[in-house]
Design an enzyme around this catalytic site. Structure first.
Site, mmCIF file in Angstrom:
data_model
loop_
_atom_site.group_PDB
_atom_site.id
_atom_site.type_symbol
_atom_site.label_atom_id
_atom_site.label_comp_id
_atom_site.label_asym_id
_atom_site.label_seq_id
_atom_site.Cartn_x
_atom_site.Cartn_y
_atom_site.Cartn_z
ATOM 1 C CG HIS A 120 -4.811 -0.582 3.765
ATOM 2 N ND1 HIS A 120 -3.942 -1.352 3.009
ATOM 3 C CD2 HIS A 120 -5.604 -0.101 3.103
ATOM 4 C CE1 HIS A 120 -4.473 -1.254 1.888
ATOM 5 N NE2 HIS A 120 -5.359 -0.715 1.713
ATOM 6 C CB CYS A 144 -1.092 0.139 1.190
ATOM 7 S SG CYS A 144 -0.123 0.049 2.860
ATOM 8 C CG HIS A 199 -6.544 0.049 -1.910
ATOM 9 N ND1 HIS A 199 -6.758 -0.500 -0.773
ATOM 10 C CD2 HIS A 199 -7.659 -0.145 -2.698
ATOM 11 C CE1 HIS A 199 -7.778 -1.345 -0.786
ATOM 12 N NE2 HIS A 199 -8.477 -0.793 -2.010
#
Length: 325
Positions: A288, A240, A300
């Site tokens: 995240h 990420c 993402h």
């Protein structure tokens, strides 16, 4: 010479041409002055950042003064609650003394005192007068103590009220300054040039501000369909924070390959102010993140076994947004 002579006609024609040229240049000059070149997104962003640097300390000072004001108003109210019963006690004691004085003035000493004055046993009068004197002195001390305590509380309350008035004026001044700077920021945001980014794999994204955000969105969207690879930052796989680092590196903005670092490397923006190109973070430990596309969407790298994709930000708990650059 006749006004219709060829040489005269030629001279008039040349003069008219010169005047027309001068008039055209003058009009062109007016147009240039009246229509200055529009500022670039980077120039507007720099102006907004400058205003924000003034606004942030103003907000924090405002918050500090407001917190102190709340505490001091609480202290003043507590002192007032202490003063009120003391004032009542003082008034009652003074009323008792006044009643006694009035009674003695109108009817003479009370019967107890008169009886003492007519006592015949030796030493009895002196003894009773001493007791009465002590009782009077005790009452005087009681009243004096109450008045002293009340005066002390009132003096302390007066100091607090002076401080409260000063802080209230400062709070009002800071609030006005905050409104003024916010108004300027909104004006600058309104003139910010916006563009549309179209990349296969992502929806059409409108209202993109600044070339850095445009490049980052374009590059991130180009990676849609690539695999999630733990610890990777491109070019063929990403985690990420590796995806956002890779996207902004293409735009000339350096980010660290770590969600916590990127949280601190961007400028905080509220959810209502978030715009395409901002970084969006999830969960309290920031484990995240994604690149915000606007309209509640992001691109993402989800997790091992999944591909880079566009998803709603509502699928995870959002903790905040940051603006790189």
């Amino acid at each position: 010479m006749s006004p219709f002579h060829p040489r005269w006609t030629s001279r008039v024609r040349r003069t008219a041409c010169r005047l027309a040229g001068v008039a055209a240049l003058a009009l062109l000059g007016v147009g240039l002055v009246a229509s200055p070149a529009a500022p670039s997104p980077e120039q507007v962003e720099a102006a907004i950042d400058k205003q924000w640097r003034q606004l942030e300390p103003t907000i924090e000072t405002y918050n500090k003064v407001r917190a102190q004001l709340k505490v001091n108003r609480g202290k003043a109210a507590a002192l007032q609650r202490k003063i009120e019963p003391l004032a009542l006690t003082t008034a009652l004691a003074m009323n008792r003394i006044g009643d006694l004085a009035a009674q003695q003035y109108m009817t003479g000493p009370p019967r107890g005192v008169a009886a003492l004055l007519t006592a015949t046993r030796p030493g009895m009068l002196a003894e009773q007068l001493t007791i009465l004197d002590r009782l009077a002195a005790a009452q005087r001390r009681e009243v004096a103590d109450v008045i002293l305590a009340r005066s002390r509380y009132e003096a302390e309350k007066q100091k607090l009220e002076t401080l409260i008035a000063s802080q209230a004026a400062q709070e009002k001044e800071l609030a006005a300054k905050k409104v003024q700077i916010n108004t300027e920021i909104k004006r600058l945001q309104a003139i910010m040039p916006k563009t549309t980014v179209k990349v296969p794999g992502c929806p059409t994204i409108t209202g993109v501000v600044g070339t850095a955000a445009q490049t980052a969105i374009r590059v991130a969207c180009q990676q849609v369909g690539d695999p999630y690879v733990w610890g990777a930052n491109g070019p063929d796989g990403f985690d990420c924070s590796g995806l956002t680092q890779f996207a902004y590196k293409a735009a000339g903005v350096a980010l660290t390959h770590f969600t916590g670092a990127q949280w601190n490397e961007g400028r905080p923006v509220s959810r209502s102010e978030a715009r395409p190109g901002d970084l969006v973070f999830f969960y309290s430990d920031l484990h995240h993140m994604g690149l915000y596309l606007g309209n509640g969407l992001m691109v993402h790298a989800p997790r091992t076994g999944k591909l880079i994709q566009v998803s709603p930000i509502s699928i995870m708990p959002v903790v905040g947004f940051r603006r790189p650059g």
